[in-house]
Scaffold this motif. Sequence first.
Motif, PDB file in Angstrom:
ATOM      1  N   ARG A   8     -25.943 -37.115 -20.404  1.00 21.55           N
ATOM      2  CA  ARG A   8     -25.922 -36.059 -19.399  1.00 21.55           C
ATOM      3  C   ARG A   8     -25.006 -34.929 -19.838  1.00 21.55           C
ATOM      4  NH1 ARG A   8     -25.334 -38.630 -13.558  1.00 21.55           N
ATOM      5  NH2 ARG A   8     -27.024 -37.272 -12.976  1.00 21.55           N
ATOM      6  N   LYS A   9     -25.457 -33.728 -19.594  1.00 21.98           N
ATOM      7  CA  LYS A   9     -24.661 -32.547 -19.878  1.00 21.98           C
ATOM      8  C   LYS A   9     -23.569 -32.431 -18.820  1.00 21.98           C
ATOM      9  CE  LYS A   9     -25.558 -28.082 -19.133  1.00 21.98           C
ATOM     10  NZ  LYS A   9     -26.381 -26.964 -18.833  1.00 21.98           N
ATOM     11  N   LYS A  10     -22.357 -32.118 -19.265  1.00 23.27           N
ATOM     12  CA  LYS A  10     -21.252 -31.928 -18.324  1.00 23.27           C
ATOM     13  C   LYS A  10     -21.496 -30.654 -17.515  1.00 23.27           C
ATOM     14  CE  LYS A  10     -17.670 -33.757 -21.365  1.00 23.27           C
ATOM     15  NZ  LYS A  10     -16.404 -33.404 -22.051  1.00 23.27           N
ATOM     16  N   PRO A  11     -21.217 -30.683 -16.224  1.00 23.78           N
ATOM     17  CA  PRO A  11     -21.327 -29.460 -15.427  1.00 23.78           C
ATOM     18  C   PRO A  11     -20.333 -28.407 -15.929  1.00 23.78           C
ATOM     19  CG  PRO A  11     -21.122 -31.382 -14.003  1.00 23.78           C
ATOM     20  CD  PRO A  11     -20.861 -31.837 -15.401  1.00 23.78           C
ATOM     21  N   ARG A  12     -20.800 -27.166 -16.064  1.00 24.15           N
ATOM     22  CA  ARG A  12     -19.938 -26.059 -16.476  1.00 24.15           C
ATOM     23  C   ARG A  12     -19.302 -25.448 -15.237  1.00 24.15           C
ATOM     24  NH1 ARG A  12     -21.560 -21.573 -19.909  1.00 24.15           N
ATOM     25  NH2 ARG A  12     -19.353 -21.590 -20.369  1.00 24.15           N
ATOM     26  N   VAL A  13     -17.994 -25.253 -15.322  1.00 22.88           N
ATOM     27  CA  VAL A  13     -17.224 -24.754 -14.188  1.00 22.88           C
ATOM     28  C   VAL A  13     -16.419 -23.533 -14.620  1.00 22.88           C
ATOM     29  CG1 VAL A  13     -15.480 -25.316 -12.453  1.00 22.88           C
ATOM     30  CG2 VAL A  13     -17.046 -27.094 -13.264  1.00 22.88           C
ATOM     31  N   LEU A  14     -16.627 -22.422 -13.926  1.00 19.53           N
ATOM     32  CA  LEU A  14     -15.835 -21.235 -14.163  1.00 19.53           C
ATOM     33  C   LEU A  14     -14.580 -21.337 -13.298  1.00 19.53           C
ATOM     34  CD1 LEU A  14     -15.431 -18.478 -15.477  1.00 19.53           C
ATOM     35  CD2 LEU A  14     -16.741 -17.474 -13.587  1.00 19.53           C
ATOM     36  N   CYS A  15     -13.413 -21.219 -13.936  1.00 15.15           N
ATOM     37  CA  CYS A  15     -12.134 -21.391 -13.246  1.00 15.15           C
ATOM     38  C   CYS A  15     -11.452 -20.040 -13.039  1.00 15.15           C
ATOM     39  CB  CYS A  15     -11.230 -22.297 -14.064  1.00 15.15           C
ATOM     40  SG  CYS A  15     -11.919 -23.943 -14.330  1.00 15.15           S
ATOM     41  N   LEU A  16     -11.055 -19.782 -11.803  1.00 14.31           N
ATOM     42  CA  LEU A  16     -10.444 -18.526 -11.398  1.00 14.31           C
ATOM     43  C   LEU A  16      -9.004 -18.799 -10.959  1.00 14.31           C
ATOM     44  CD1 LEU A  16     -13.462 -17.233  -9.264  1.00 14.31           C
ATOM     45  CD2 LEU A  16     -13.015 -16.850 -11.709  1.00 14.31           C
ATOM     46  N   HIS A  17      -8.047 -18.265 -11.698  1.00 15.67           N
ATOM     47  CA  HIS A  17      -6.627 -18.535 -11.474  1.00 15.67           C
ATOM     48  C   HIS A  17      -6.095 -17.829 -10.225  1.00 15.67           C
ATOM     49  CE1 HIS A  17      -5.450 -14.505 -12.825  1.00 15.67           C
ATOM     50  NE2 HIS A  17      -6.377 -14.637 -13.771  1.00 15.67           N
ATOM     51  N   GLY A  18      -4.846 -18.091  -9.912  1.00 14.33           N
ATOM     52  CA  GLY A  18      -4.187 -17.493  -8.764  1.00 14.33           C
ATOM     53  C   GLY A  18      -3.582 -16.133  -9.057  1.00 14.33           C
ATOM     54  N   PHE A  19      -3.020 -15.529  -8.031  1.00  8.13           N
ATOM     55  CA  PHE A  19      -2.413 -14.194  -8.061  1.00  8.13           C
ATOM     56  C   PHE A  19      -1.260 -14.145  -9.057  1.00  8.13           C
ATOM     57  CE2 PHE A  19       0.577 -11.120  -5.915  1.00  8.13           C
ATOM     58  CZ  PHE A  19      -0.199  -9.984  -6.083  1.00  8.13           C
ATOM     59  N   ARG A  20      -1.300 -13.148  -9.936  1.00  9.08           N
ATOM     60  CA  ARG A  20      -0.261 -12.910 -10.930  1.00  9.08           C
ATOM     61  C   ARG A  20       0.017 -14.124 -11.799  1.00  9.08           C
ATOM     62  NH1 ARG A  20       3.523  -8.908  -7.251  1.00  9.08           N
ATOM     63  NH2 ARG A  20       2.013  -7.209  -7.244  1.00  9.08           N
ATOM     64  N   THR A  21      -1.057 -14.817 -12.182  1.00 10.53           N
ATOM     65  CA  THR A  21      -0.973 -15.877 -13.182  1.00 10.53           C
ATOM     66  C   THR A  21      -2.023 -15.546 -14.244  1.00 10.53           C
ATOM     67  OG1 THR A  21      -2.456 -17.430 -12.046  1.00 10.53           O
ATOM     68  CG2 THR A  21      -0.118 -17.532 -11.469  1.00 10.53           C
ATOM     69  N   SER A  22      -2.648 -16.567 -14.827  1.00 15.97           N
ATOM     70  CA  SER A  22      -3.667 -16.327 -15.854  1.00 15.97           C
ATOM     71  C   SER A  22      -4.552 -17.557 -16.001  1.00 15.97           C
ATOM     72  CB  SER A  22      -3.008 -16.010 -17.206  1.00 15.97           C
ATOM     73  OG  SER A  22      -2.347 -17.172 -17.716  1.00 15.97           O
ATOM     74  N   GLY A  23      -5.645 -17.383 -16.720  1.00 14.65           N
ATOM     75  CA  GLY A  23      -6.509 -18.514 -17.024  1.00 14.65           C
ATOM     76  C   GLY A  23      -5.770 -19.579 -17.816  1.00 14.65           C
ATOM     77  N   GLU A  24      -4.926 -19.148 -18.746  1.00 12.85           N
ATOM     78  CA  GLU A  24      -4.153 -20.092 -19.566  1.00 12.85           C
ATOM     79  C   GLU A  24      -3.176 -20.890 -18.702  1.00 12.85           C
ATOM     80  OE1 GLU A  24      -3.188 -22.295 -22.771  1.00 12.85           O
ATOM     81  OE2 GLU A  24      -4.820 -20.829 -22.666  1.00 12.85           O
ATOM     82  N   ILE A  25      -2.559 -20.253 -17.727  1.00  7.90           N
ATOM     83  CA  ILE A  25      -1.635 -20.962 -16.833  1.00  7.90           C
ATOM     84  C   ILE A  25      -2.392 -21.993 -16.002  1.00  7.90           C
ATOM     85  CG2 ILE A  25      -0.124 -20.693 -14.804  1.00  7.90           C
ATOM     86  CD1 ILE A  25       0.762 -17.979 -16.067  1.00  7.90           C
ATOM     87  N   LEU A  26      -3.550 -21.625 -15.461  1.00 12.18           N
ATOM     88  CA  LEU A  26      -4.346 -22.579 -14.696  1.00 12.18           C
ATOM     89  C   LEU A  26      -4.772 -23.750 -15.591  1.00 12.18           C
ATOM     90  CD1 LEU A  26      -5.719 -23.452 -12.082  1.00 12.18           C
ATOM     91  CD2 LEU A  26      -7.658 -21.977 -12.688  1.00 12.18           C
TER      92      LEU A  26
END
Length: 170
Positions: A8-26
């Motif tokens: 099974r293919k893993k579900p792809r999830v777009l992740c949206l970080h919090g205010f004044r942070t970043s994708g890398e921090i999340l």
Amino acid sequence: MGGNQVRRKKPRVLCLHGFRTSGEILKKMMAKWPHSVLNNFDFDFLDAPFHARGKSDVESLYDPPYYEWYQVNEMECVHFDECIAYIEDYMIKHGPFDGLLGFSQGGMLASVVPPMQREGAAFTSVPKIKFVIIISGFELRELKSGPPKLLANVYSVPIDCPSLHLIEKP
């Protein structure tokens, strides 16, 4: 793999970080989650379109850069339409995505994508989102000018896909 087993293919999830942070921090925050969760999804971490216009609450814990999805003052929400267009453009270029995960400001955004798709207000050029994971999300309503026009009808009915809401206890 054996005879009748289908990978099974893993579900792809777009992740949206919090205010004044970043994708890398999340991504770093989520690295603490159980591997039984992390190994079952393909997470994609997006940075918001605007550099932080003020101090970040995570400066003592995580290095910059820091980003914001949109800005809010007591009168209005600024750059919200541009933020939505930015996320939709990313989804067109890097999708398809099965679901969305959002933390705080990103959680608010994740929660409004399915209703916006349903209403035809935005995200009409991408496949329908199948689920959302909202961590410490909120409704964007308490503005003197009212919510942004794109949100005019999204809070009138519940999210119409499976959703997991994680709420921080005070």
